[in-house]
Design an enzyme around this catalytic site. Structure first.
Site, PDB file in Angstrom:
ATOM      1  N   LYS A 208       0.813  -1.225   0.000  1.00 60.99           N
ATOM      2  CA  LYS A 208       0.000   0.000   0.000  1.00 60.99           C
ATOM      3  C   LYS A 208       0.843   1.270   0.000  1.00 60.99           C
ATOM      4  O   LYS A 208       2.004   1.267   0.402  1.00 60.99           O
ATOM      5  CB  LYS A 208      -0.993  -0.027   1.169  1.00 60.99           C
ATOM      6  CG  LYS A 208      -2.138  -1.012   0.856  1.00 60.99           C
ATOM      7  CD  LYS A 208      -3.215  -1.052   1.890  1.00 60.99           C
ATOM      8  CE  LYS A 208      -4.298  -2.066   1.435  1.00 60.99           C
ATOM      9  NZ  LYS A 208      -5.275  -2.347   2.467  1.00 60.99           N
ATOM     10  N   ARG A 242      -3.552 -10.086   5.173  1.00 63.38           N
ATOM     11  CA  ARG A 242      -3.978 -10.143   3.766  1.00 63.38           C
ATOM     12  C   ARG A 242      -2.829  -9.614   2.906  1.00 63.38           C
ATOM     13  O   ARG A 242      -2.523  -8.432   2.937  1.00 63.38           O
ATOM     14  CB  ARG A 242      -5.229  -9.281   3.582  1.00 63.38           C
ATOM     15  CG  ARG A 242      -5.784  -9.272   2.155  1.00 63.38           C
ATOM     16  CD  ARG A 242      -6.968  -8.326   2.042  1.00 63.38           C
ATOM     17  NE  ARG A 242      -7.569  -8.348   0.716  1.00 63.38           N
ATOM     18  CZ  ARG A 242      -7.096  -7.655  -0.325  1.00 63.38           C
ATOM     19  NH1 ARG A 242      -6.026  -6.905  -0.204  1.00 63.38           N
ATOM     20  NH2 ARG A 242      -7.712  -7.728  -1.500  1.00 63.38           N
TER      21      ARG A 242
HETATM   22  N1  HH2 Z   1      -7.388  -3.963   0.868  1.00 65.91           N
HETATM   23  C1  HH2 Z   1      -7.672  -3.986  -0.440  1.00 65.91           C
HETATM   24  C2  HH2 Z   1      -8.802  -4.685  -0.898  1.00 65.91           C
HETATM   25  N2  HH2 Z   1      -9.584  -5.377  -0.054  1.00 65.91           N
HETATM   26  N3  HH2 Z   1     -10.086  -6.106   2.136  1.00 65.91           N
HETATM   27  C3  HH2 Z   1      -9.802  -6.111   3.449  1.00 65.91           C
HETATM   28  N4  HH2 Z   1     -10.565  -6.808   4.298  1.00 65.91           N
HETATM   29  N5  HH2 Z   1      -8.722  -5.428   3.958  1.00 65.91           N
HETATM   30  C4  HH2 Z   1      -7.887  -4.706   3.155  1.00 65.91           C
HETATM   31  O1  HH2 Z   1      -6.943  -4.075   3.689  1.00 65.91           O
HETATM   32  C5  HH2 Z   1      -8.170  -4.667   1.752  1.00 65.91           C
HETATM   33  C6  HH2 Z   1      -9.293  -5.391   1.265  1.00 65.91           C
HETATM   34  C7  HH2 Z   1      -6.794  -3.270  -1.418  1.00 65.91           C
HETATM   35  O2  HH2 Z   1      -5.799  -4.097  -1.948  1.00 65.91           O
HETATM   36  P1  HH2 Z   1      -5.881  -4.824  -3.383  1.00 65.91           P
HETATM   37  O3  HH2 Z   1      -6.977  -5.830  -3.420  1.00 65.91           O
HETATM   38  O4  HH2 Z   1      -4.540  -5.363  -3.725  1.00 65.91           O
HETATM   39  O5  HH2 Z   1      -6.118  -3.646  -4.397  1.00 65.91           O
HETATM   40  P2  HH2 Z   1      -7.370  -3.240  -5.274  1.00 65.91           P
HETATM   41  O6  HH2 Z   1      -8.460  -2.863  -4.349  1.00 65.91           O
HETATM   42  O7  HH2 Z   1      -6.844  -2.091  -6.100  1.00 65.91           O
HETATM   43  O8  HH2 Z   1      -7.757  -4.424  -6.107  1.00 65.91           O
END
Ligand code: HH2
Length: 261
Positions: A208, A242
């Site tokens: 992040k 995660r």
């Molecule tokens: N962070 C992201 C997405 N979903 N869910 C939970 N429970 N906690 C988190 O910190 C969280 C989440 C963001 O990361 P990522 O899926 O890699 O990115 P994107 O939303 O751009 O797909």
């Protein structure tokens, strides 16, 4: 400290760190299997990016992305679906997912609670200030930990009132979702206060932007920051990490556990 690792499987063209890499279902399934082999006990499959400024996609499109991937992974892995849409959550549970990871904590589709209750599914409730389009515009709190804690306590009550088994609910302070660098660091330092809510904590720091704010690293160069923040989160009480980089995080956690004894 004995955290479970949740491996991220993004079936999207625009996720902030791996958008477009696994948009093809076959590539996403192969990636998910690799993450499971690397030590992920849960695979979090998502079809819509929540990065700051991301555009929404329709339920049809989201489901077309995640449905085949969940169907292929769920016979041999525990799968959560990263969605805030009722039809996507429902189809994902029908297709083999057993946990709904709702980054809006039932604010977008309150019906997800009744769905999880009826199916006996797990539910992750995450804190976010505002929505992905606006969340990073000057976020402010009285005390970020107290505010996030009060929000999660209220959302937990809502879920329980709708019939979701308390045992199946996990809470997440939403690192990076409407938070400055200082807010994120404060939350990670004071996870013990969020543990007082009595439910397992999910923490997602992986790749992040707050990590880049510390050392100037670009998104593709944040493995060290991801591992350090994940291990510190586990030491401070996180139950689920995660992450995108499961093998490296698993190794770091094992070493940290050995030292702590
Ligand atoms: N962070 C992201 C997405 N979903 N869910 C939970 N429970 N906690 C988190 O910190 C969280 C989440 C963001 O990361 P990522 O899926 O890699 O990115 P994107 O939303 O751009 O797909």
């Amino acid at each position: 400290m004995n955290p479970k690792l949740m491996g991220v499987v993004n079936v999207t063209p625009d996720s902030f760190s791996d958008g477009g890499l696994f948009l093809d279902a076959k590539a996403a399934v192969a990636h998910g299997r690799q993450l499971a082999e690397d030590g992920a006990e849960i695979l979090d499959v998502g079809g819509e990016s929540t990065r700051p400024g991301a555009e929404e996609v329709s339920a049809e499109e989201e489901l077309a992305r995640v449905g085949p991937v969940i169907g292929a992974l769920s016979p041999t892995a525990t799968v959560s679906v990263d969605t805030s849409k009722l039809p996507v959550a429902e189809a994902a549970l029908n297709g083999g997912a057993s946990i709904v990871n709702d980054v809006t904590a039932l604010r977008r589709a309150p019906e997800i609670a009744a769905l999880c209750a009826e199916r006996g599914a797990g539910l992750i409730l995450m804190h976010m200030l505002g929505d992905p389009r606006t969340m990073q515009d000057d976020p402010r709190y009285d005390d970020v930990v107290d505010d996030v804690k009060a929000f999660l306590a209220e959302r937990l009550e809502v879920a329980i009132a709708a019939g979701v088994e308390e045992e199946g609910i996990w809470l997440d302070p939403g690192i990076g979702f409407g938070k400055t660098l200082e807010h994120n660091l404060e939350l990670l330092r004071r996870l013990d206060e969020l543990r007082e809510l009595g439910r397992p904590l999910v923490i997602g720091t992986s790749r992040k932007s707050f990590l880049g704010k510390i050392d100037g690293s670009r998104v593709e160069d944040r493995l060290g920051g991801t591992v350090a923040s994940s291990v510190m989160a586990a030491a401070n009480g996180a139950d689920v990490l995660r992450v995108h980089d499961v093998a490296e995080t698993a190794q770091a956690v094992r070493v940290a556990e050995a030292i702590l004894g």
